[in-house]
Scaffold this motif. Structure first.
Motif, short mmCIF file in Angstrom:
data_model
loop_
_atom_site.label_atom_id
_atom_site.label_comp_id
_atom_site.label_asym_id
_atom_site.label_seq_id
_atom_site.Cartn_x
_atom_site.Cartn_y
_atom_site.Cartn_z
N SER A 103 20.86 -50.48 31.59
CA SER A 103 20.20 -51.65 32.14
C SER A 103 18.70 -51.59 31.90
CB SER A 103 20.51 -51.75 33.63
OG SER A 103 19.81 -52.82 34.21
N THR A 104 18.10 -50.42 32.08
CA THR A 104 16.65 -50.30 31.84
C THR A 104 16.33 -50.38 30.36
OG1 THR A 104 16.79 -47.89 31.84
CG2 THR A 104 16.25 -48.95 33.93
N LYS A 105 17.18 -49.87 29.48
CA LYS A 105 16.95 -49.92 28.04
C LYS A 105 17.08 -51.34 27.50
CE LYS A 105 18.46 -45.24 27.01
NZ LYS A 105 19.49 -44.42 26.36
N LEU A 106 17.88 -52.16 28.16
CA LEU A 106 18.13 -53.51 27.65
C LEU A 106 17.11 -54.53 28.16
CD1 LEU A 106 21.99 -53.46 28.04
CD2 LEU A 106 20.71 -53.37 25.91
N ASP A 107 16.04 -54.07 28.78
CA ASP A 107 14.93 -54.92 29.22
C ASP A 107 15.37 -56.10 30.09
OD1 ASP A 107 13.16 -53.29 27.82
OD2 ASP A 107 13.45 -54.44 25.98
N GLY A 108 16.33 -55.89 30.95
CA GLY A 108 16.72 -56.93 31.89
C GLY A 108 17.50 -58.08 31.29
N SER A 109 18.05 -57.89 30.10
CA SER A 109 18.82 -58.99 29.50
C SER A 109 20.29 -58.95 29.89
CB SER A 109 18.71 -58.92 27.97
OG SER A 109 19.31 -57.72 27.50
#
Length: 171
Positions: A116-122
């Protein structure tokens, strides 16, 4: 010569038969289904004395951890473009080995939170207990499509592979 009396033998046999009947009757009584009144009385006794536990399997800390997991847990961006739903259920295998299930669920949840953090909130993630929320099917779902099967009993071993497959699908 006088014939011996069988009275003592008959008394012993009758006594053994009565003893066996009493033991069998007691065993049958103990194994019968409890009535609603008995269950209500037991619940009242537990409410009065919360330290007394009736089911030994519920005494373990691990099962308490598993039971404390809410039926639905959400993290990530609720307005994210991508929706990942992880549906799990309490199979008999999970209930027989709560340590494995608890560790696997924690590991997989941590991996999802890192994703979730790696996907920048997408992406919006949702963990769902399918035994309680019956509208959701078990497995890992990405935007309504099944990405992988999920079994808490084997999740500790398969968590990394399942998370990598999900990440590949998300990219």
């Amino acid at each position: 010569m006088k014939q011996r009396s069988n009275t003592l033998v008959l008394i012993a046999v009758v006594g053994l038969a009565l003893g066996a009947i009493i033991v069998l009757n007691r065993a049958q009584y103990e194994n019968r289904p409890r009535t609603e009144a008995e269950m209500k009385e037991e619940m009242e006794q537990q409410a009065e004395n919360p330290s007394a536990k009736s089911a030994p399997q519920l005494e373990t800390k691990l099962q308490d951890e598993l039971l404390s997991v809410p039926p639905e847990h959400e993290f990530g961006n609720p307005k994210g473009k991508r929706k990942v739903v992880v549906g799990y259920s309490w199979t008999p295998e999970v209930q027989s080995d709560p340590q494995n299930a608890s560790d696997g669920l924690k590991k997989f949840r941590q991996m999802l939170e890192q994703m979730s953090t790696k996907l920048d909130g997408s992406t919006h993630f949702r963990l769902v207990n399918t035994d309680i929320v019956r509208a959701q099917s078990s497995g890992v779902w990405l935007d309504g499509r099944l990405v992988g099967e999920l079994d808490l009993a084997t999740l500790q071993v398969n968590a990394t592979t399942l998370a990598q497959n999900l990440m590949r699908e998300l990219n």
